[in-house]
Write an enzyme that holds these catalytic residues in place. Sequence first.
Site, short mmCIF file in Angstrom:
data_model
loop_
_atom_site.label_atom_id
_atom_site.label_comp_id
_atom_site.label_asym_id
_atom_site.label_seq_id
_atom_site.Cartn_x
_atom_site.Cartn_y
_atom_site.Cartn_z
N ASN A 1 -14.03 -20.34 -32.80
CA ASN A 1 -15.35 -19.72 -32.65
C ASN A 1 -15.18 -18.23 -32.93
O ASN A 1 -14.62 -17.50 -32.10
CB ASN A 1 -15.86 -19.97 -31.23
CG ASN A 1 -17.16 -19.22 -30.94
OD1 ASN A 1 -17.79 -18.67 -31.84
ND2 ASN A 1 -17.55 -19.19 -29.67
N LYS B 1 -17.39 -16.01 -33.00
CA LYS B 1 -18.39 -15.19 -32.28
C LYS B 1 -18.99 -14.16 -33.24
O LYS B 1 -19.13 -14.45 -34.43
CB LYS B 1 -17.75 -14.55 -31.04
CG LYS B 1 -17.07 -15.61 -30.16
CD LYS B 1 -16.70 -15.11 -28.80
CE LYS B 1 -16.04 -16.26 -28.01
NZ LYS B 1 -15.68 -15.90 -26.66
N HIS C 1 -23.04 -22.30 -25.49
CA HIS C 1 -21.91 -21.42 -25.18
C HIS C 1 -22.29 -20.54 -23.99
O HIS C 1 -23.42 -20.06 -23.90
CB HIS C 1 -21.52 -20.58 -26.39
CG HIS C 1 -20.21 -19.90 -26.20
ND1 HIS C 1 -20.07 -18.78 -25.42
CD2 HIS C 1 -18.97 -20.23 -26.62
CE1 HIS C 1 -18.79 -18.44 -25.39
NE2 HIS C 1 -18.10 -19.30 -26.11
N GLU D 1 -21.78 -17.56 -23.33
CA GLU D 1 -22.32 -16.23 -23.67
C GLU D 1 -23.83 -16.32 -23.93
O GLU D 1 -24.58 -15.42 -23.57
CB GLU D 1 -21.56 -15.65 -24.88
CG GLU D 1 -20.18 -15.16 -24.46
CD GLU D 1 -19.10 -15.26 -25.53
OE1 GLU D 1 -19.43 -15.43 -26.71
OE2 GLU D 1 -17.92 -15.19 -25.15
N GLU E 1 -15.19 -24.74 -20.98
CA GLU E 1 -14.79 -23.34 -21.10
C GLU E 1 -15.13 -22.61 -19.80
O GLU E 1 -16.26 -22.12 -19.63
CB GLU E 1 -15.54 -22.66 -22.25
CG GLU E 1 -15.31 -23.28 -23.60
CD GLU E 1 -15.58 -22.28 -24.72
OE1 GLU E 1 -14.64 -21.98 -25.44
OE2 GLU E 1 -16.71 -21.80 -24.86
N GLY F 1 -12.01 -14.73 -22.91
CA GLY F 1 -11.76 -13.36 -23.33
C GLY F 1 -11.10 -12.50 -22.27
O GLY F 1 -11.08 -11.27 -22.38
N SER G 1 -9.09 -18.18 -23.45
CA SER G 1 -7.77 -17.54 -23.62
C SER G 1 -6.69 -18.52 -24.06
O SER G 1 -5.54 -18.41 -23.63
CB SER G 1 -7.37 -16.80 -22.35
OG SER G 1 -8.35 -15.82 -22.03
N GLY H 1 -11.41 -18.52 -29.16
CA GLY H 1 -12.14 -17.31 -29.50
C GLY H 1 -11.22 -16.29 -30.14
O GLY H 1 -10.93 -16.35 -31.34
P1 13P Z 1 -11.32 -16.67 -25.93
O1 13P Z 1 -10.37 -17.65 -26.61
O2 13P Z 1 -11.40 -15.34 -26.62
O3 13P Z 1 -11.08 -16.61 -24.48
O4 13P Z 1 -12.81 -17.30 -26.12
C1 13P Z 1 -13.03 -18.63 -25.83
C2 13P Z 1 -14.39 -19.00 -26.28
O5 13P Z 1 -15.38 -18.53 -25.72
C3 13P Z 1 -14.52 -19.92 -27.41
O6 13P Z 1 -15.82 -20.36 -27.56
#
Ligand code: 13P
Length: 256
Positions: A10, A12, A95, A97, A167, A173, A212, A233
Amino acid sequence: MKRKLLVAGNWKMHGSLKFVDGMMQELNDMLPAQRNYDVAVFPVYIHLHQVINNKPAQVLCGAQNLSEHDDGAVTGEVSAAMLSDLGCDMVLVGHSERRVMNNESNAEVAKKFAQALKYGIQPILCVGESSVERQSNQTFDVVWAQIKAVIDEVGVEKLGQGVIAYEPVWAIGTGETATAEQAQEVHQFIRSQLALNDDTIARRIRILYGGSCKGSNAHELFSMPDVDGGLIGGAALTAQDFMAICQQADILSQGV
Ligand code: 13P
């Protein structure tokens, strides 16, 4: 029997035309053509076309969101029909976010899930608890409510046509990965709840872990019996880091 692993990147709100160019070149060079696991990337809408036209064969491409509406006066949104027209294979829905920043409710996410299926696009339903919810022992309730909303909208059979990504919000992140045992506990819970509805779908549906995930922990996470790959991510933003995760999927997929 383990399901086919999926490593999904992803991106983002990252990238540029130049970034996509470089990534496609590197993935074409580095990804083995013969694989027993799936790979997918999720760029922003405006880079989809470029990815679809330049990606290695058999790498799947998906959008990060879609509209719950068919078409019409919905300024700024992108429909499932448009994604399908471009050649998108998959789409992320719910997601965390978007749930947080765009106030997407469980019901809205369920509508988007239904909309993707209606146009032949495989949805990845993202679920997960916040750190406060985990600390107050609400993880299972939160995650199940997110999945139940989709079952209420489309039924368990259609849920089975998608993928689930667990997740935990506190792991996204932050560099703080869920331990393999923490991930397995939730994945197993999801599968056992689904089995109460439909045993075959519970055994068949892929449940990815996200938060992560990187080359150094992918092996341990993906070896868990109910973890079927990852939604990545930060580590999906360089070909080298992404390939390090793919290599672990490759090792675990040997002889499958
Ligand atoms: P990270 O791998 O940066 O923690 O993000 C995970 C994520 O939100 C994938 O959709």
